[in-house]
Motif scaffolding. Structure first.
Motif, PDB file in Angstrom:
ATOM      1  N   LEU A  35      -7.538  -9.130   1.619  1.00  0.00           N
ATOM      2  CA  LEU A  35      -7.259  -7.719   1.899  1.00  0.00           C
ATOM      3  C   LEU A  35      -8.283  -7.148   2.878  1.00  0.00           C
ATOM      4  CD1 LEU A  35      -6.357  -5.039  -0.747  1.00  0.00           C
ATOM      5  CD2 LEU A  35      -8.040  -4.551   1.003  1.00  0.00           C
ATOM      6  N   GLY A  79      -2.062   1.679   0.527  1.00  0.00           N
ATOM      7  CA  GLY A  79      -0.959   0.783   0.871  1.00  0.00           C
ATOM      8  C   GLY A  79      -1.374  -0.548   1.452  1.00  0.00           C
ATOM      9  N   THR A 123      -2.632  -4.317  -4.298  1.00  0.00           N
ATOM     10  CA  THR A 123      -2.192  -3.196  -3.454  1.00  0.00           C
ATOM     11  C   THR A 123      -3.121  -2.020  -3.695  1.00  0.00           C
ATOM     12  OG1 THR A 123       0.124  -3.921  -3.589  1.00  0.00           O
ATOM     13  CG2 THR A 123      -0.281  -1.660  -2.850  1.00  0.00           C
ATOM     14  N   THR A 124      -3.536  -1.371  -2.614  1.00  0.00           N
ATOM     15  CA  THR A 124      -4.453  -0.241  -2.743  1.00  0.00           C
ATOM     16  C   THR A 124      -3.697   1.085  -2.637  1.00  0.00           C
ATOM     17  OG1 THR A 124      -4.947   0.101  -0.389  1.00  0.00           O
ATOM     18  CG2 THR A 124      -6.149  -1.654  -1.533  1.00  0.00           C
ATOM     19  N   ARG A 174       5.602  -1.270  -9.010  1.00  0.00           N
ATOM     20  CA  ARG A 174       5.853  -2.057  -7.797  1.00  0.00           C
ATOM     21  C   ARG A 174       6.929  -1.399  -6.967  1.00  0.00           C
ATOM     22  NH1 ARG A 174       6.116  -8.440  -8.826  1.00  0.00           N
ATOM     23  NH2 ARG A 174       5.775  -8.341  -6.593  1.00  0.00           N
ATOM     24  N   GLU A 224      -1.623 -10.541  -6.333  1.00  0.00           N
ATOM     25  CA  GLU A 224      -1.301  -9.646  -5.214  1.00  0.00           C
ATOM     26  C   GLU A 224      -1.912  -8.284  -5.513  1.00  0.00           C
ATOM     27  OE1 GLU A 224       3.043 -10.407  -3.877  1.00  0.00           O
ATOM     28  OE2 GLU A 224       2.865 -11.281  -5.897  1.00  0.00           O
ATOM     29  N   GLN A 237      -2.679  -4.460   1.356  1.00  0.00           N
ATOM     30  CA  GLN A 237      -2.352  -5.541   0.436  1.00  0.00           C
ATOM     31  C   GLN A 237      -3.178  -6.788   0.718  1.00  0.00           C
ATOM     32  OE1 GLN A 237       1.953  -5.811   0.958  1.00  0.00           O
ATOM     33  NE2 GLN A 237       2.251  -4.643  -0.931  1.00  0.00           N
TER      34      GLN A 237
END
Length: 375
Positions: free
Chosen positions: A119, A49, A45-46, A374, A43, A51
């Motif tokens: 993404l 925000g 996440t940038t 997280r 997973e 994903q």
């Protein structure tokens, strides 16, 4: 200003199968029945925000190794622009250069590579196939999960009927029995039951060249869509010779783990159906490289397993492909593929079009997190 990868979460998931399955490799004593699939989920996440989620997998062995390898090199991706997928891929290859550029080394990277494509398509608000440039909104679909060798002919027929009633368009069964006459008896019975329904067979690499030629000759009578892996997966010359000898197409490629391994088929003069597997070949990045070369050579495509990924890649292939239906991974996702009229339809949801289920979290045996905390 460009976005950047802020965090990565790796999850090792062990998915038990309801019923152990056996193919020809089990009957020849080379492997044990398959009881579970081990998956590596990533997973991403940038900083903005966004994903993305991707996965790789292994059967019988290799799952923990994939997880361990990506855990060693994943930090290299932090801070990089998630749109620079090819650049990130190369940086991960160099980070793990001592273990090579095929097999576990690239299958580990595959999970992250798929996540970055997911993404990118989510950010664009498009299904992945549309981002890549789709040729179609649906693909022909066949089912394999009901045709394993531990099942009786009656069970195969029952499951085939249920699959067709559920909208599946073709049925594949396993062959490679110790007594080749049993194979022909089973194929004949299932062909009679299916009528004109498209049918494939899969020997899972268990014939030598002499037996493969004899079996391909016998199987010509059953009007099969293809004969799959009649020889060892790395016997490019043998597969090429069979593909030029018989009218029934020869299919292979699912076990190969790099673009060069696939290219050996083309270099040998292969004229059959190619079956690359994105998680096995190392991700969507190398899959697309080989797909371009295969299309240029005029080869048909039928990607192996992982329909959640391959539906999109098949929809972007120039000529009409087949997509393999396995329901095994369903517990890991909230959504289901849309199957009707013998075809599997692209989701309208962005990216791959799937979200992870609570069951996937329950089946997770190990996790690793890199980057920002997280949320």
């Amino acid at each position: 200003m460009s976005d950047s990868i802020a965090s990565l979460t790796l999850s090792s998931v062990v998915l038990p199968l309801e019923t152990p399955v056996s193919d020809a490799k089990v009957l020849t004593g080379r492997q044990r029945p398959l009881t579970e699939v081990v998956l590596l989920f990533v997973e991403v996440t940038t900083a903005d925000g966004l994903q993305g989620t991707g996965f790789s997998y292994s059967k019988r062995a290799g799952g923990p190794s994939q997880y361990a390898h990506l855990r060693e090199i994943a930090e290299v991706a932090l801070g990089q622009d998630p749109s620079d997928i090819a650049k990130i891929y190369d940086s991960l290859l160099w980070a793990g250069a001592s273990v090579g550029r095929s097999g576990v080394a690239t299958q580990a990277i595959a999970a992250l590579d798929v996540a970055l494509y997911d993404l990118k398509a989510r950010r664009a608000g498009l299904p992945l196939a549309k981002l890549l440039g789709a040729h179609r909104d649906s693909c022909r679909v066949y089912n394999t999960s009901g045709g394993f060798l531990q099942a009786s002919v009656a069970e195969i027929m029952e499951k085939a009927t249920a699959s067709l009633e559920a909208g599946i368009g073709g049925i594949k069964i396993k062959v490679g029995q110790p007594d080749w006459r049993t194979d022909l008896e089973r194929v004949a019975a299932v062909r009679e039951h299916l009528g004109a329904t498209p049918m494939m067979v899969d020997a899972n690499q268990q014939w030598d060249r002499a037996r493969a030629r004899r079996m391909c000759r016998e199987l010509e009578a059953f009007d099969l869509v293809w004969i799959e892996e009649p020889l060892d997966a790395w016997d490019a010359t043998g597969h090429a010779d069979l593909s030029r000898t018989f009218d029934t197409p020869i299919a292979t490629g699912e076990m190969l783990t790099s673009v060069p391994e696939h290219m050996a088929l083309l270099d040998a003069g292969y004229r059959g159906i190619v079956q690359p597997d994105a998680p096995r070949i190392g991700g969507i990045t190398p899959f697309l490289k080989f797909a371009t070369l295969a299309a240029h050579a005029g080869l048909a495509l039928a990607p192996h397993y992982a329909m959640e990924i391959h539906l999109h890649l098949a929809a972007a292939y120039p000529t009409e492909p087949w997509v393999e239906h396995f329901e095994w991974l369903n517990p890991l996702f909230e959504e289901r593929v849309d199957i009707r009229d013998g075809r599997m339809w692209l989701p309208e949801r962005p990216g791959l079009g799937f979200t992870l289920s609570p069951r996937m979290r329950e089946l997770t045996v190990e996790t690793a997190h890199f980057g920002a905390p997280r949320r």
